[in-house]
Design an enzyme around this catalytic site. Structure first.
Site, PDB file in Angstrom:
ATOM      1  NE  ARG A 130      -3.072   0.221   2.796  1.00 28.91           N
ATOM      2  CZ  ARG A 130      -2.410   1.166   4.253  1.00 28.91           C
ATOM      3  NH1 ARG A 130      -2.270   2.171   4.392  1.00 28.91           N
ATOM      4  NH2 ARG A 130      -2.250  -0.198   5.434  1.00 28.91           N
ATOM      5  CE1 TYR A 135     -18.159   8.561 -16.347  1.00 26.13           C
ATOM      6  CE2 TYR A 135     -16.833   9.154 -14.069  1.00 26.13           C
ATOM      7  CZ  TYR A 135     -17.674   8.378 -15.012  1.00 26.13           C
ATOM      8  OH  TYR A 135     -18.183   7.335 -14.284  1.00 26.13           O
ATOM      9  CG  ASP A 161     -11.558  14.362 -16.077  1.00 26.11           C
ATOM     10  OD1 ASP A 161     -10.902  13.681 -16.837  1.00 26.11           O
ATOM     11  OD2 ASP A 161     -12.058  13.970 -15.631  1.00 26.11           O
ATOM     12  CE  LYS A 221     -13.741   5.804 -18.344  1.00 24.44           C
ATOM     13  NZ  LYS A 221     -14.244   6.636 -17.935  1.00 24.44           N
TER      14      LYS A 221
END
Ligand code: PLP
Length: 418
Positions: free
Chosen positions: A65, A137, A202, A227
């Site tokens: 992590r 979005y 973005d 994407k």
């Protein structure tokens, strides 16, 4: 290596692979370790503390992590492709957006007055405020509008950002090209209006192939790597490229919240980078062809594509962007028409998401932007007749034949405005 001097395509092949020769391997190593042996306890503790504060200790990861070398190599590559100091990868685009908001919230000035009264009742955290430009979005719009992270929002018009700023504004958020309408924002103008407040762009639709917001003054550039960067429809991921200071804050949030990217996902993302430019440009050629066909078709009311005449009123393609990309939005008569088109396709995949090797088509109002407010949908023109098409790598003639037969079926069933 003098990366700044190398072209994008060359960097995309070699970036983040600098240590492979030393390791004596050719392909990217995939390290699935969740933990790492600690032979020196004192040094292990120091590494843990450093990484908990957002620093990096590549040679003593302690726990996955905190750091993972497979993820680290992808981050190094993506940073180079965006011209950033560093990048930070997350489990999804929404995890990346959440981390940016939480990191920004850490900058809210703590109010003195809130600490008055009895100590255990004091509310010392300021609220904090962001300015955002719609459309975004659907998930981002929903997250920001929800107030879930304790940040207030002002929705600004593209030329009204300066007026929306407050003394506690910690972030300005913009998306270009915007999902789902393909509206383009002038990033330099957003940065000027932000008056020094950090700007997050973005850039998912553009990818680093077509646009580099940091070079235009943005502080952070975010990608849903699910994407185009993943590009094959088999990875969920997000990444933010930025300066050292913000990258440190973002890693701190990531360590605390655990929104890490899985190393197998990072491996797949990194494996796909050498072909990113080829994929983006080939899909773009297909989109230019389909957009023109749609524009000329009597069953289609309107086409939104920055590569069409009139589709880029600010003249940003060729300056801010190196091409119009491969997303197209188009408007048909009504919901029934849109639904018939989606239901009649034989080749294109009716599905949310975008930027995959195969062509995807979806209905924003019913799907990706379903959760945004009616007010936001109306403001952004996300109506019942709007469809969004992500052109893939199939032969464009085959794609058009499929889309055209679906449109003809819808015209026969529903009729048109003509
Ligand atoms: C998909 C998408 C996101 C969210 O990314 P996930 O990987 O699905 O969490 C954010 N911004 C844009 C523009 C997107 O298309």
């Amino acid at each position: 290596m003098p990366h700044q001097a190398l072209s994008f395509e060359t960097m995309a092949v070699h970036a983040g692979r600098e240590d492979l020769a030393i390791l004596g391997v050719h392909a990217l190593p995939l390290d699935l370790s969740s933990t790492y042996p600690l032979h020196d306890l004192a040094r292990g503790g120091e590494s843990l503390e450093l990484m908990a504060m957002g620093g990096q200790d590549k040679h003593n990861p302690v726990y996955s992590r905190l750091y993972n070398p497979t993820v680290g190599r992808f981050e190094e590559a993506l940073a180079q492709l965006e011209g950033a100091d560093e990048s930070v990868a997350f489990a999804s685009g929404m995890a990346a957006m959440t981390a940016c908001l939480l990191a920004a919230k850490q900058r809210v000035p703590v109010s003195e007055s809130g600490a008055s009264g009895s100590a255990h009742c004091a509310r010392s955290m300021g609220g904090g405020h962001v300015v955002a430009v719609r459309p975004l979005y659907g998930g981002s719009d929903h997250l920001i509008a929800s107030g879930m992270l304790g940040l207030e929002v002002s929705w600004a018009e593209p030329d009204g950002i300066r007026e929306a700023l407050r003394s506690d504004t910690v972030l300005v958020i913009a998306e270009t090209p915007a999902n789902p309408t393909l509206t383009l924002l002038d990033i330099e103008s957003v940065v000027v209006q932000a008056c020094g407040v950090p700007v997050l762009v973005d850039s998912t639709f553009a990818t680093p192939v077509l646009q580099n917001p940091l070079k235009l003054g943005a502080t952070m550039v975010l990608h849903s790597a699910t994407k185009f960067i993943g590009g094959h429809g088999d990875v969920l991921a997000g990444v933010v490229a930025t300066n050292v200071e913000w990258a440190t804050e973002l890693r701190k949030v990531r360590v605390i919240t655990g929104s890490v990217l899985h190393p197998l996902a990072a491996y797949l993302l990194h494996r796909g980078l050498p072909t990113l430019s080829l994929r983006v440009r080939a899909a773009q050629e297909g989109a230019k062809f389909i957009a023109q066909k749609l524009k000329d078709h009597p069953g289609i009311k309107e086409v939104h594509y920055p590569g069409l005449e009139g589709g880029d009123p600010k003249g940003l393609v060729g300056t801010q962007m190196r091409g119009p990309g491969s997303l197209i939005a188009f408007e048909v008569e009504n919901f029934d028409f849109a639904s018939t088109v989606m239901g009649s396709l034989e080749l294109m995949t009716p599905a949310v998401s975008l930027g995959s090797v195969d062509t995807l088509i979806q209905h924003p109002a019913a799907l990706t932007h379903r959760v945004v407010s009616a007010e936001s949908k109306a403001h952004s023109g996300i109506g019942p007749g709007l469809l969004r098409l992500s052109v893939g790598l199939e032969n464009p003639e085959d794609l058009w034949a499929d889309l055209e037969q679906a449109i003809v079926k819808a015209m026969a069933k529903v009729g048109t405005h003509a």
